[in-house]
Write a protein that holds these residues in place. Structure first.
Motif, PDB file in Angstrom:
ATOM      1  N   GLY A   1       0.831  -1.193   0.000  1.00 22.28           N
ATOM      2  CA  GLY A   1       0.000   0.000   0.000  1.00 22.28           C
ATOM      3  C   GLY A   1       0.865   1.242   0.000  1.00 22.28           C
ATOM      4  N   LYS A   2       1.926   1.176   0.772  1.00 18.58           N
ATOM      5  CA  LYS A   2       2.759   2.341   1.007  1.00 18.58           C
ATOM      6  C   LYS A   2       4.165   2.034   0.503  1.00 18.58           C
ATOM      7  CE  LYS A   2       4.463   3.370   5.317  1.00 18.58           C
ATOM      8  NZ  LYS A   2       5.455   4.421   5.454  1.00 18.58           N
ATOM      9  N   GLY A   3       4.893   3.057   0.112  1.00 15.11           N
ATOM     10  CA  GLY A   3       6.265   2.830  -0.330  1.00 15.11           C
ATOM     11  C   GLY A   3       7.186   2.623   0.862  1.00 15.11           C
TER      12      GLY A   3
ATOM     13  N   ARG B   1      -6.580  -1.810   2.071  1.00 10.98           N
ATOM     14  CA  ARG B   1      -6.910  -1.253   0.754  1.00 10.98           C
ATOM     15  C   ARG B   1      -6.270  -2.072  -0.367  1.00 10.98           C
ATOM     16  NH1 ARG B   1      -9.108   3.766   0.142  1.00 10.98           N
ATOM     17  NH2 ARG B   1      -7.592   4.751  -1.243  1.00 10.98           N
ATOM     18  N   VAL B   2      -5.021  -2.445  -0.177  1.00  9.79           N
ATOM     19  CA  VAL B   2      -4.330  -3.114  -1.275  1.00  9.79           C
ATOM     20  C   VAL B   2      -4.792  -4.571  -1.424  1.00  9.79           C
ATOM     21  CG1 VAL B   2      -2.189  -3.891  -0.170  1.00  9.79           C
ATOM     22  CG2 VAL B   2      -2.121  -3.027  -2.478  1.00  9.79           C
TER      23      VAL B   2
ATOM     24  N   ASP C   1      -3.339   0.626   4.985  1.00  9.07           N
ATOM     25  CA  ASP C   1      -2.912   0.451   3.601  1.00  9.07           C
ATOM     26  C   ASP C   1      -3.091  -0.996   3.154  1.00  9.07           C
ATOM     27  OD1 ASP C   1      -2.185   3.071   3.822  1.00  9.07           O
ATOM     28  OD2 ASP C   1      -0.065   2.654   4.151  1.00  9.07           O
TER      29      ASP C   1
ATOM     30  N   GLY D   1       0.901   1.842  -3.661  1.00  6.29           N
ATOM     31  CA  GLY D   1      -0.399   2.487  -3.852  1.00  6.29           C
ATOM     32  C   GLY D   1      -1.467   1.547  -4.382  1.00  6.29           C
ATOM     33  N   ILE D   2      -2.553   2.154  -4.859  1.00  6.22           N
ATOM     34  CA  ILE D   2      -3.652   1.350  -5.411  1.00  6.22           C
ATOM     35  C   ILE D   2      -4.121   1.927  -6.737  1.00  6.22           C
ATOM     36  CG2 ILE D   2      -4.560   0.554  -3.176  1.00  6.22           C
ATOM     37  CD1 ILE D   2      -6.781   2.780  -3.669  1.00  6.22           C
TER      38      ILE D   2
END
Lengths: 291, 284
Positions: free
Chosen positions: A13-15, A210-211, A207, A179-180
Protein backbone atom coordinates in the motif's frame (compact mmCIF):
# COMPACT_ATOMS: atom_id res chain seq x y z
CA UNK A 1 0.76 -25.90 -25.46
CA UNK A 2 1.74 -22.68 -23.79
CA UNK A 3 2.65 -23.12 -20.20
CA UNK A 4 1.84 -19.82 -18.55
CA UNK A 5 4.60 -18.90 -16.11
CA UNK A 6 3.79 -18.06 -12.54
CA UNK A 7 3.88 -14.33 -12.02
CA UNK A 8 4.42 -12.99 -8.50
CA UNK A 9 3.99 -9.24 -8.12
CA UNK A 10 5.40 -7.67 -4.97
CA UNK A 11 3.31 -4.67 -3.97
CA UNK A 12 2.52 -2.59 -0.92
CA UNK A 13 0.00 0.00 0.00
CA UNK A 14 2.76 2.34 1.01
CA UNK A 15 6.26 2.83 -0.33
CA UNK A 16 9.41 2.09 1.61
CA UNK A 17 8.13 -1.13 3.14
CA UNK A 18 10.86 -3.24 1.55
CA UNK A 19 9.34 -4.36 -1.76
CA UNK A 20 12.56 -3.96 -3.69
CA UNK A 21 14.75 -5.71 -1.12
CA UNK A 22 12.28 -8.60 -0.96
CA UNK A 23 11.80 -8.88 -4.74
CA UNK A 24 15.55 -8.96 -5.29
CA UNK A 25 15.98 -11.61 -2.61
CA UNK A 26 13.22 -13.80 -4.05
CA UNK A 27 14.72 -13.49 -7.51
CA UNK A 28 18.09 -14.50 -6.11
CA UNK A 29 16.60 -17.51 -4.29
CA UNK A 30 14.64 -18.70 -7.31
CA UNK A 31 17.87 -18.90 -9.34
CA UNK A 32 15.75 -19.26 -12.43
CA UNK A 33 13.37 -16.43 -13.17
CA UNK A 34 12.79 -13.29 -15.13
CA UNK A 35 12.75 -10.25 -12.91
CA UNK A 36 10.99 -7.00 -13.75
CA UNK A 37 11.05 -3.63 -12.06
CA UNK A 38 7.61 -2.15 -12.44
CA UNK A 39 8.11 0.58 -9.85
CA UNK A 40 9.01 2.85 -12.74
CA UNK A 41 8.52 6.01 -10.70
CA UNK A 42 11.31 5.06 -8.33
CA UNK A 43 13.12 2.20 -10.04
CA UNK A 44 15.61 1.01 -7.44
CA UNK A 45 16.02 -2.67 -8.21
CA UNK A 46 19.01 -1.99 -10.45
CA UNK A 47 20.91 -0.74 -7.40
CA UNK A 48 20.87 -4.27 -5.99
CA UNK A 49 21.13 -6.34 -9.16
CA UNK A 50 23.78 -4.39 -11.05
CA UNK A 51 22.32 -5.06 -14.50
CA UNK A 52 24.33 -5.06 -17.71
CA UNK A 53 21.99 -3.66 -20.33
CA UNK A 54 21.78 -5.58 -23.57
CA UNK A 55 18.90 -3.72 -25.20
CA UNK A 56 17.57 -0.21 -24.75
CA UNK A 57 14.44 1.30 -26.31
CA UNK A 58 12.72 4.66 -26.21
CA UNK A 59 9.25 4.60 -24.71
CA UNK A 60 6.71 6.78 -26.45
CA UNK A 61 3.24 7.06 -25.09
CA UNK A 62 0.44 9.33 -26.09
CA UNK A 63 0.90 12.75 -27.56
CA UNK A 64 1.49 16.30 -26.55
CA UNK A 65 0.10 19.46 -28.09
CA UNK A 66 2.44 22.17 -29.34
CA UNK A 67 1.24 25.54 -30.60
CA UNK A 68 2.94 26.93 -33.67
CA UNK A 69 3.66 30.52 -32.66
CA UNK A 70 3.71 31.74 -36.25
CA UNK A 71 0.26 30.41 -37.00
CA UNK A 72 -1.34 31.30 -33.64
CA UNK A 73 -3.57 34.35 -33.88
CA UNK A 74 -4.30 34.45 -30.16
CA UNK A 75 -8.02 33.70 -30.39
CA UNK A 76 -7.94 31.65 -27.19
CA UNK A 77 -10.19 28.83 -28.37
CA UNK A 78 -7.61 26.31 -27.14
CA UNK A 79 -7.49 27.82 -23.66
CA UNK A 80 -11.24 27.88 -23.45
CA UNK A 81 -11.61 24.22 -24.39
CA UNK A 82 -8.68 22.77 -22.41
CA UNK A 83 -9.94 21.07 -19.28
CA UNK A 84 -6.45 20.59 -17.86
CA UNK A 85 -5.49 24.23 -17.60
CA UNK A 86 -2.49 23.42 -19.78
CA UNK A 87 -2.63 26.48 -22.02
CA UNK A 88 -0.99 29.71 -20.99
CA UNK A 89 -1.17 33.15 -22.55
CA UNK A 90 2.25 34.49 -23.55
CA UNK A 91 3.50 38.07 -23.36
CA UNK A 92 2.96 38.44 -27.10
CA UNK A 93 -0.79 37.67 -26.76
CA UNK A 94 -0.32 34.24 -28.24
CA UNK A 95 -0.70 30.93 -26.48
CA UNK A 96 1.53 28.02 -25.56
CA UNK A 97 1.15 24.60 -23.96
CA UNK A 98 2.55 23.84 -20.53
CA UNK A 99 3.96 20.33 -21.15
CA UNK A 100 3.64 19.05 -17.58
CA UNK A 101 -0.10 19.83 -17.61
CA UNK A 102 -0.99 18.61 -21.12
CA UNK A 103 -2.78 15.25 -21.10
CA UNK A 104 -2.64 14.81 -24.86
CA UNK A 105 -6.42 14.75 -25.31
CA UNK A 106 -6.26 16.45 -28.76
CA UNK A 107 -9.21 18.76 -28.12
CA UNK A 108 -7.15 21.92 -28.74
CA UNK A 109 -5.57 20.41 -31.86
CA UNK A 110 -8.94 19.46 -33.32
CA UNK A 111 -10.72 22.72 -32.60
CA UNK A 112 -8.04 25.32 -33.32
CA UNK A 113 -9.62 27.40 -36.11
CA UNK A 114 -6.17 28.22 -37.54
CA UNK A 115 -4.94 24.62 -37.43
CA UNK A 116 -1.99 26.03 -35.54
CA UNK A 117 -1.48 23.19 -33.06
CA UNK A 118 0.74 20.18 -33.73
CA UNK A 119 0.16 16.87 -31.99
CA UNK A 120 3.53 15.30 -31.32
CA UNK A 121 4.39 11.83 -30.09
CA UNK A 122 5.49 12.04 -26.51
CA UNK A 123 8.79 10.55 -25.36
CA UNK A 124 8.08 9.35 -21.83
CA UNK A 125 11.20 7.42 -20.94
CA UNK A 126 13.17 4.35 -21.89
CA UNK A 127 13.08 0.67 -21.12
CA UNK A 128 15.83 -1.92 -21.04
CA UNK A 129 16.54 -5.63 -21.11
CA UNK A 130 19.53 -6.50 -19.00
CA UNK A 131 21.53 -9.43 -17.72
CA UNK A 132 22.04 -9.78 -13.98
CA UNK A 133 23.46 -12.38 -11.65
CA UNK A 134 19.94 -13.56 -10.84
CA UNK A 135 18.74 -13.83 -14.44
CA UNK A 136 17.30 -11.55 -17.09
CA UNK A 137 15.76 -8.30 -15.99
CA UNK A 138 13.36 -5.91 -17.69
CA UNK A 139 13.31 -2.39 -16.31
CA UNK A 140 12.71 1.21 -17.26
CA UNK A 141 13.37 4.81 -16.53
CA UNK A 142 10.35 7.06 -16.67
CA UNK A 143 11.04 10.57 -17.86
CA UNK A 144 10.70 13.30 -15.27
CA UNK A 145 7.12 14.47 -14.95
CA UNK A 146 6.15 12.08 -17.73
CA UNK A 147 2.66 10.71 -18.05
CA UNK A 148 1.50 7.18 -18.35
CA UNK A 149 3.53 5.18 -15.93
CA UNK A 150 0.68 2.65 -16.15
CA UNK A 151 1.38 2.04 -19.82
CA UNK A 152 5.09 1.69 -19.19
CA UNK A 153 4.34 -0.84 -16.45
CA UNK A 154 2.19 -2.85 -18.87
CA UNK A 155 4.94 -2.75 -21.47
CA UNK A 156 7.55 -4.03 -19.01
CA UNK A 157 5.30 -6.86 -17.91
CA UNK A 158 4.59 -7.89 -21.47
CA UNK A 159 8.29 -7.85 -22.29
CA UNK A 160 9.02 -9.90 -19.16
CA UNK A 161 6.40 -12.45 -20.27
CA UNK A 162 7.87 -12.64 -23.77
CA UNK A 163 11.31 -13.10 -22.33
CA UNK A 164 10.09 -15.84 -20.00
CA UNK A 165 8.66 -17.70 -22.93
CA UNK A 166 11.79 -17.20 -25.03
CA UNK A 167 14.09 -18.41 -22.28
CA UNK A 168 11.77 -21.13 -21.06
CA UNK A 169 11.41 -19.74 -17.54
CA UNK A 170 8.31 -20.50 -15.53
CA UNK A 171 8.58 -17.76 -12.95
CA UNK A 172 8.42 -13.98 -13.24
CA UNK A 173 9.09 -11.83 -10.19
CA UNK A 174 7.87 -8.28 -10.39
CA UNK A 175 8.87 -5.43 -8.12
CA UNK A 176 5.66 -3.46 -8.19
CA UNK A 177 4.76 0.14 -7.51
CA UNK A 178 3.19 1.33 -4.25
CA UNK A 179 -0.40 2.49 -3.85
CA UNK A 180 -3.65 1.35 -5.41
CA UNK A 181 -3.82 3.56 -8.49
CA UNK A 182 -3.07 3.29 -12.16
CA UNK A 183 0.50 1.86 -12.02
CA UNK A 184 -0.44 -0.82 -9.47
CA UNK A 185 -3.52 -1.84 -11.39
CA UNK A 186 -1.35 -2.13 -14.51
CA UNK A 187 1.21 -4.22 -12.65
CA UNK A 188 -1.18 -6.79 -11.20
CA UNK A 189 -3.78 -7.34 -13.94
CA UNK A 190 -3.29 -10.88 -15.20
CA UNK A 191 -0.74 -11.81 -12.52
CA UNK A 192 -1.09 -15.14 -10.72
CA UNK A 193 -0.12 -13.99 -7.23
CA UNK A 194 0.55 -10.80 -5.37
CA UNK A 195 2.77 -10.57 -2.34
CA UNK A 196 1.75 -7.60 -0.24
CA UNK A 197 4.58 -6.27 1.89
CA UNK A 198 3.46 -4.45 4.98
CA UNK A 199 4.83 -3.15 8.24
CA UNK A 200 3.29 -3.37 11.71
CA UNK A 201 2.15 0.22 11.90
CA UNK A 202 -1.30 1.70 12.25
CA UNK A 203 -0.99 3.18 8.78
CA UNK A 204 0.30 -0.19 7.56
CA UNK A 205 -2.99 -1.85 8.56
CA UNK A 206 -4.97 0.81 6.78
CA UNK A 207 -2.91 0.45 3.60
CA UNK A 208 -2.95 -3.35 3.73
CA UNK A 209 -6.72 -3.47 3.80
CA UNK A 210 -6.91 -1.25 0.75
CA UNK A 211 -4.33 -3.11 -1.28
CA UNK A 212 -5.70 -6.58 -0.42
CA UNK A 213 -9.16 -5.39 -1.47
CA UNK A 214 -7.61 -4.32 -4.73
CA UNK A 215 -6.15 -7.81 -5.27
CA UNK A 216 -9.53 -9.34 -4.42
CA UNK A 217 -11.21 -6.90 -6.79
CA UNK A 218 -9.03 -8.30 -9.59
CA UNK A 219 -9.36 -11.89 -8.33
CA UNK A 220 -5.65 -12.41 -7.75
CA UNK A 221 -4.43 -14.49 -4.86
CA UNK A 222 -2.89 -12.23 -2.18
CA UNK A 223 -0.09 -13.28 0.17
CA UNK A 224 1.20 -11.08 2.95
CA UNK A 225 4.73 -10.46 4.22
CA UNK A 226 5.10 -8.50 7.45
CA UNK A 227 8.39 -6.67 7.40
CA UNK A 228 9.94 -5.51 10.70
CA UNK A 229 7.29 -7.61 12.45
CA UNK A 230 9.03 -7.34 15.82
CA UNK A 231 8.85 -3.54 15.84
CA UNK A 232 5.31 -3.73 17.17
CA UNK A 233 4.16 -7.29 18.05
CA UNK A 234 0.69 -6.11 18.94
CA UNK A 235 0.06 -4.55 15.55
CA UNK A 236 1.67 -7.59 13.87
CA UNK A 237 -0.92 -9.76 15.55
CA UNK A 238 -3.67 -7.48 14.30
CA UNK A 239 -2.30 -7.69 10.77
CA UNK A 240 -2.28 -11.48 10.94
CA UNK A 241 -5.88 -11.46 12.08
CA UNK A 242 -7.01 -9.03 9.39
CA UNK A 243 -5.11 -10.91 6.69
CA UNK A 244 -6.90 -14.06 7.75
CA UNK A 245 -10.27 -12.35 7.52
CA UNK A 246 -9.41 -11.01 4.07
CA UNK A 247 -8.32 -14.45 2.85
CA UNK A 248 -4.75 -13.37 2.46
CA UNK A 249 -2.21 -15.87 3.78
CA UNK A 250 0.67 -14.47 5.82
CA UNK A 251 3.66 -16.26 4.28
CA UNK A 252 6.48 -14.31 5.84
CA UNK A 253 7.50 -12.42 8.95
CA UNK A 254 10.76 -10.61 8.58
CA UNK A 255 12.51 -9.19 11.60
CA UNK A 256 13.64 -5.55 12.03
CA UNK A 257 17.24 -5.73 10.90
CA UNK A 258 19.44 -2.66 10.75
CA UNK A 259 21.93 -4.55 8.60
CA UNK A 260 19.53 -4.47 5.64
CA UNK A 261 20.72 -0.93 4.90
CA UNK A 262 24.31 -2.11 5.03
CA UNK A 263 23.66 -4.86 2.50
CA UNK A 264 21.85 -2.28 0.34
CA UNK A 265 24.91 -0.05 0.48
CA UNK A 266 27.04 -3.01 -0.62
CA UNK A 267 24.68 -3.59 -3.55
CA UNK A 268 23.70 -7.05 -2.30
CA UNK A 269 20.33 -8.69 -1.80
CA UNK A 270 19.45 -9.53 1.80
CA UNK A 271 19.83 -13.26 1.22
CA UNK A 272 23.34 -12.81 -0.17
CA UNK A 273 24.41 -11.04 3.00
CA UNK A 274 24.83 -13.15 6.05
CA UNK A 275 22.41 -11.11 8.18
CA UNK A 276 19.67 -12.23 10.57
CA UNK A 277 16.71 -11.31 8.36
CA UNK A 278 18.03 -13.43 5.46
CA UNK A 279 16.71 -16.61 7.08
CA UNK A 280 13.23 -15.07 7.42
CA UNK A 281 13.15 -14.42 3.69
CA UNK A 282 14.38 -17.92 2.89
CA UNK A 283 11.55 -19.33 5.01
CA UNK A 284 9.06 -17.14 3.19
CA UNK A 285 10.37 -18.27 -0.19
CA UNK A 286 9.92 -21.93 0.82
CA UNK A 287 6.30 -21.23 1.70
CA UNK A 288 5.62 -19.27 -1.48
CA UNK A 289 7.21 -21.98 -3.60
CA UNK A 290 4.87 -24.74 -2.47
CA UNK A 291 1.71 -22.65 -2.55
CA UNK B 1 1.56 30.17 1.60
CA UNK B 2 1.73 26.52 0.60
CA UNK B 3 4.48 24.10 1.54
CA UNK B 4 4.43 20.68 -0.11
CA UNK B 5 6.19 17.66 1.37
CA UNK B 6 7.30 15.34 -1.43
CA UNK B 7 9.72 12.48 -2.06
CA UNK B 8 10.75 10.34 -4.98
CA UNK B 9 9.84 7.24 -3.01
CA UNK B 10 7.29 6.32 -0.38
CA UNK B 11 8.01 5.47 3.21
CA UNK B 12 10.63 8.14 3.66
CA UNK B 13 8.68 10.10 6.24
CA UNK B 14 6.54 12.59 4.31
CA UNK B 15 3.54 12.10 6.55
CA UNK B 16 5.67 12.29 9.70
CA UNK B 17 7.09 15.63 8.61
CA UNK B 18 3.80 17.02 7.28
CA UNK B 19 1.86 16.22 10.44
CA UNK B 20 4.54 17.42 12.86
CA UNK B 21 4.97 20.65 10.90
CA UNK B 22 1.23 21.20 10.96
CA UNK B 23 1.19 20.85 14.73
CA UNK B 24 4.10 23.23 15.25
CA UNK B 25 2.52 25.70 12.85
CA UNK B 26 -0.82 25.50 14.63
CA UNK B 27 0.87 26.81 17.76
CA UNK B 28 2.15 29.79 15.81
CA UNK B 29 -0.70 30.66 13.46
CA UNK B 30 -4.44 31.13 13.88
CA UNK B 31 -5.13 28.13 11.70
CA UNK B 32 -3.33 25.65 9.49
CA UNK B 33 -4.67 23.62 6.59
CA UNK B 34 -3.14 20.21 6.05
CA UNK B 35 -4.05 18.72 2.66
CA UNK B 36 -3.44 14.98 2.40
CA UNK B 37 -2.93 14.54 -1.33
CA UNK B 38 -1.53 11.02 -1.01
CA UNK B 39 -5.01 9.92 -2.04
CA UNK B 40 -4.10 6.30 -2.73
CA UNK B 41 -2.99 5.79 0.87
CA UNK B 42 -3.80 8.87 2.96
CA UNK B 43 -2.39 8.45 6.46
CA UNK B 44 -2.26 11.93 7.96
CA UNK B 45 -5.59 11.45 9.74
CA UNK B 46 -4.07 8.62 11.80
CA UNK B 47 -1.64 11.07 13.39
CA UNK B 48 -3.76 14.20 13.49
CA UNK B 49 -6.60 12.35 15.12
CA UNK B 50 -9.15 15.05 14.45
CA UNK B 51 -12.89 15.01 14.49
CA UNK B 52 -14.48 14.30 11.15
CA UNK B 53 -16.82 17.15 10.35
CA UNK B 54 -17.99 16.29 6.87
CA UNK B 55 -17.30 14.35 3.72
CA UNK B 56 -17.81 15.13 0.09
CA UNK B 57 -18.05 12.83 -2.89
CA UNK B 58 -15.74 13.70 -5.79
CA UNK B 59 -16.97 13.02 -9.27
CA UNK B 60 -15.48 13.40 -12.68
CA UNK B 61 -17.51 13.99 -15.80
CA UNK B 62 -17.73 11.04 -18.13
CA UNK B 63 -19.65 10.63 -21.38
CA UNK B 64 -23.01 8.95 -21.72
CA UNK B 65 -24.40 8.13 -25.14
CA UNK B 66 -28.03 8.68 -26.01
CA UNK B 67 -28.60 5.74 -28.36
CA UNK B 68 -31.72 7.29 -29.88
CA UNK B 69 -29.60 10.14 -31.25
CA UNK B 70 -26.44 8.17 -32.07
CA UNK B 71 -25.84 7.59 -35.77
CA UNK B 72 -22.99 5.15 -35.07
CA UNK B 73 -20.59 7.32 -37.06
CA UNK B 74 -17.65 6.39 -34.82
CA UNK B 75 -16.34 9.96 -34.47
CA UNK B 76 -16.22 9.69 -30.67
CA UNK B 77 -14.24 6.46 -30.54
CA UNK B 78 -11.90 7.67 -33.29
CA UNK B 79 -11.24 10.84 -31.40
CA UNK B 80 -10.73 9.48 -27.86
CA UNK B 81 -7.01 9.32 -27.10
CA UNK B 82 -7.49 7.09 -24.07
CA UNK B 83 -9.58 4.28 -25.61
CA UNK B 84 -12.33 5.22 -23.21
CA UNK B 85 -14.94 4.99 -25.98
CA UNK B 86 -14.80 2.01 -28.29
CA UNK B 87 -17.18 1.30 -31.15
CA UNK B 88 -18.48 -2.25 -30.95
CA UNK B 89 -20.34 -3.07 -34.19
CA UNK B 90 -20.84 0.67 -34.61
CA UNK B 91 -22.27 1.18 -31.12
CA UNK B 92 -20.12 3.31 -28.82
CA UNK B 93 -19.29 1.71 -25.46
CA UNK B 94 -17.81 3.81 -22.65
CA UNK B 95 -15.01 2.43 -20.44
CA UNK B 96 -15.37 4.89 -17.63
CA UNK B 97 -12.12 4.02 -15.80
CA UNK B 98 -10.10 5.05 -18.84
CA UNK B 99 -11.80 8.43 -19.30
CA UNK B 100 -9.77 11.57 -18.58
CA UNK B 101 -12.84 13.84 -18.80
CA UNK B 102 -11.40 15.97 -21.59
CA UNK B 103 -14.82 16.50 -23.13
CA UNK B 104 -13.54 15.78 -26.64
CA UNK B 105 -16.17 13.17 -27.48
CA UNK B 106 -19.02 15.52 -26.68
CA UNK B 107 -17.46 18.15 -28.93
CA UNK B 108 -16.88 15.89 -31.95
CA UNK B 109 -20.30 14.22 -31.82
CA UNK B 110 -22.28 15.87 -34.66
CA UNK B 111 -25.75 14.61 -33.69
CA UNK B 112 -25.07 15.74 -30.09
CA UNK B 113 -25.78 12.26 -28.80
CA UNK B 114 -23.20 12.50 -26.02
CA UNK B 115 -23.64 14.35 -22.77
CA UNK B 116 -21.60 14.12 -19.61
CA UNK B 117 -22.64 12.56 -16.34
CA UNK B 118 -21.01 12.33 -12.92
CA UNK B 119 -18.80 9.35 -12.12
CA UNK B 120 -17.55 8.94 -8.58
CA UNK B 121 -13.78 8.50 -8.10
CA UNK B 122 -13.41 9.09 -4.39
CA UNK B 123 -14.11 11.13 -1.32
CA UNK B 124 -12.81 14.17 0.47
CA UNK B 125 -12.91 13.90 4.25
CA UNK B 126 -12.77 17.03 6.38
CA UNK B 127 -11.33 16.74 9.88
CA UNK B 128 -10.75 19.36 12.53
CA UNK B 129 -8.27 19.07 15.36
CA UNK B 130 -7.71 22.25 17.33
CA UNK B 131 -6.46 24.83 14.87
CA UNK B 132 -5.67 22.23 12.21
CA UNK B 133 -8.04 21.65 9.32
CA UNK B 134 -7.18 18.33 7.74
CA UNK B 135 -8.54 17.80 4.25
CA UNK B 136 -8.01 14.30 2.98
CA UNK B 137 -8.56 12.77 -0.44
CA UNK B 138 -9.45 9.08 -0.48
CA UNK B 139 -9.42 7.36 -3.87
CA UNK B 140 -12.00 4.63 -4.44
CA UNK B 141 -10.59 1.10 -4.79
CA UNK B 142 -10.25 0.21 -8.45
CA UNK B 143 -10.27 3.80 -9.60
CA UNK B 144 -7.02 4.39 -11.48
CA UNK B 145 -6.92 8.15 -11.88
CA UNK B 146 -5.83 10.11 -8.85
CA UNK B 147 -4.96 13.56 -10.32
CA UNK B 148 -8.57 14.81 -10.55
CA UNK B 149 -9.12 13.88 -6.89
CA UNK B 150 -5.85 15.56 -5.90
CA UNK B 151 -7.02 18.63 -7.81
CA UNK B 152 -10.28 18.59 -5.86
CA UNK B 153 -8.44 18.37 -2.52
CA UNK B 154 -6.27 21.30 -3.54
CA UNK B 155 -9.42 23.25 -4.23
CA UNK B 156 -9.71 23.56 -0.44
CA UNK B 157 -6.34 25.24 -0.04
CA UNK B 158 -6.85 28.22 2.22
CA UNK B 159 -6.01 31.62 0.78
CA UNK B 160 -5.01 33.30 4.00
CA UNK B 161 -3.44 30.66 6.20
CA UNK B 162 -0.55 28.27 5.94
CA UNK B 163 -1.22 25.18 3.80
CA UNK B 164 0.83 22.02 4.11
CA UNK B 165 0.49 19.41 1.37
CA UNK B 166 1.33 15.76 2.07
CA UNK B 167 2.14 14.73 -1.51
CA UNK B 168 2.01 11.25 -3.05
CA UNK B 169 5.31 9.47 -3.74
CA UNK B 170 6.96 9.20 -7.14
CA UNK B 171 7.67 11.61 -9.95
CA UNK B 172 4.71 11.22 -12.31
CA UNK B 173 1.28 12.75 -12.77
CA UNK B 174 -0.11 12.54 -9.20
CA UNK B 175 2.94 14.23 -7.66
CA UNK B 176 3.03 16.93 -10.31
CA UNK B 177 -0.63 17.66 -9.67
CA UNK B 178 -0.04 17.85 -5.91
CA UNK B 179 3.01 20.13 -5.94
CA UNK B 180 2.41 22.21 -9.05
CA UNK B 181 1.17 25.33 -7.24
CA UNK B 182 3.16 25.09 -4.02
CA UNK B 183 5.38 27.99 -2.94
CA UNK B 184 7.98 25.72 -1.42
CA UNK B 185 8.89 22.03 -1.47
CA UNK B 186 10.54 19.87 1.15
CA UNK B 187 11.96 16.71 -0.41
CA UNK B 188 12.22 13.91 2.12
CA UNK B 189 14.85 11.22 1.74
CA UNK B 190 17.00 8.69 3.57
CA UNK B 191 20.79 8.34 3.63
CA UNK B 192 20.84 5.16 1.52
CA UNK B 193 21.42 4.20 -2.13
CA UNK B 194 17.65 3.96 -2.72
CA UNK B 195 17.16 7.26 -0.94
CA UNK B 196 19.73 9.05 -3.08
CA UNK B 197 18.45 7.56 -6.33
CA UNK B 198 14.93 8.73 -5.60
CA UNK B 199 16.04 12.10 -4.26
CA UNK B 200 17.83 12.84 -7.53
CA UNK B 201 14.56 12.21 -9.39
CA UNK B 202 12.62 14.43 -7.00
CA UNK B 203 15.20 17.19 -7.42
CA UNK B 204 14.86 16.95 -11.21
CA UNK B 205 11.08 17.33 -10.89
CA UNK B 206 11.43 20.33 -8.56
CA UNK B 207 13.84 22.01 -10.93
CA UNK B 208 11.65 21.30 -13.92
CA UNK B 209 8.72 22.94 -12.14
CA UNK B 210 10.92 25.86 -11.08
CA UNK B 211 10.25 25.41 -7.40
CA UNK B 212 12.17 26.59 -4.38
CA UNK B 213 13.08 23.50 -2.41
CA UNK B 214 15.23 21.97 0.27
CA UNK B 215 15.89 18.49 1.57
CA UNK B 216 14.91 16.76 4.80
CA UNK B 217 16.94 13.67 5.65
CA UNK B 218 15.20 11.08 7.75
CA UNK B 219 16.87 8.25 9.70
CA UNK B 220 20.25 9.97 9.69
CA UNK B 221 22.84 7.47 10.87
CA UNK B 222 21.13 4.42 9.38
CA UNK B 223 23.10 4.53 6.15
CA UNK B 224 26.04 6.56 4.90
CA UNK B 225 26.82 10.13 3.85
CA UNK B 226 25.98 9.91 0.15
CA UNK B 227 22.87 12.09 0.40
CA UNK B 228 24.74 14.75 2.38
CA UNK B 229 27.51 14.76 -0.21
CA UNK B 230 25.05 15.04 -3.07
CA UNK B 231 23.24 18.00 -1.46
CA UNK B 232 26.54 19.75 -0.86
CA UNK B 233 27.67 19.22 -4.43
CA UNK B 234 24.34 20.42 -5.84
CA UNK B 235 24.13 23.31 -3.40
CA UNK B 236 20.80 22.15 -2.01
CA UNK B 237 20.04 23.26 1.55
CA UNK B 238 19.30 20.55 4.11
CA UNK B 239 16.46 21.99 6.16
CA UNK B 240 15.90 19.13 8.59
CA UNK B 241 17.70 16.04 9.81
CA UNK B 242 15.88 13.42 11.86
CA UNK B 243 18.15 10.84 13.47
CA UNK B 244 17.62 7.09 13.16
CA UNK B 245 15.84 6.74 16.45
CA UNK B 246 13.96 3.50 17.13
CA UNK B 247 11.64 5.46 19.44
CA UNK B 248 10.42 7.42 16.40
CA UNK B 249 9.75 4.21 14.45
CA UNK B 250 7.79 2.86 17.41
CA UNK B 251 5.77 6.06 17.81
CA UNK B 252 4.98 5.99 14.10
CA UNK B 253 3.94 2.36 14.33
CA UNK B 254 1.41 3.32 17.00
CA UNK B 255 0.13 6.29 15.04
CA UNK B 256 1.60 8.78 17.49
CA UNK B 257 3.11 12.19 16.85
CA UNK B 258 6.83 12.70 17.51
CA UNK B 259 6.47 16.20 18.96
CA UNK B 260 3.99 15.23 21.60
CA UNK B 261 6.07 12.32 22.82
CA UNK B 262 9.65 13.36 22.18
CA UNK B 263 9.58 17.12 22.83
CA UNK B 264 13.32 17.40 22.18
CA UNK B 265 12.50 17.31 18.46
CA UNK B 266 10.13 20.25 18.61
CA UNK B 267 12.78 22.87 18.07
CA UNK B 268 13.93 21.48 14.73
CA UNK B 269 10.41 21.59 13.30
CA UNK B 270 10.01 25.18 14.52
CA UNK B 271 13.25 26.05 12.76
CA UNK B 272 11.99 24.54 9.53
CA UNK B 273 9.00 26.88 9.51
CA UNK B 274 11.15 29.88 10.32
CA UNK B 275 13.64 29.09 7.59
CA UNK B 276 10.94 28.60 4.97
CA UNK B 277 9.25 31.84 5.99
CA UNK B 278 12.52 33.69 5.47
CA UNK B 279 13.20 32.08 2.11
CA UNK B 280 9.76 32.91 0.79
CA UNK B 281 9.87 36.48 2.05
CA UNK B 282 13.28 37.13 0.59
CA UNK B 283 12.50 35.35 -2.67
CA UNK B 284 15.23 32.71 -2.10
Amino acid sequence: MDNKPREIVVISGKGGTGKTSISASLAYLSKDCIVADCDVDAADLYLLLNPITVEKHDFYSGHIAKINQEKCIGCGTCKELCRFDAIKKNNNSKFSVEPTSCEGCKVCVEFCPEKAIDFLERLCGEWMKSETRVGFMVHAKLGIAAENSGKLVSLIRNEARKLAQEKGKNLIIIDGPPGIGCPVIASITGATDVLVVTEPTISGIHDLERVVSLANHFRIKPYVAINKFDLNPEVTEKIEKISNELNAQVVGKIRYDKLVTKSQIEGKTIVESNIPSAQDIINMWERLKIN
Amino acid sequence: MTIAIASGKGGTGKTTIATNLAIVASEKYDSVTLLDCDVEEPNSHIFINGKKIKEEVVNVRIPEVDESLCTECGACSNFCQYNAIVSLKGKPVVFKEMCHSCGGCTLVCQPKAIHEVDHRIGLINFYKSGKINLIEGLLDIGSPLSPPLIGAVKGYESKDTLNIIDAPPGTSCPVIEAIRDADYLILVTEPTPFGLNDLILAVEVSRKLNKKFSVAINRVGSGDDRVHKYCKKENIPIILEIPDDRRIAELYSNGKIILENLPEYKKCFEEVLEKIGTVIQNGQ
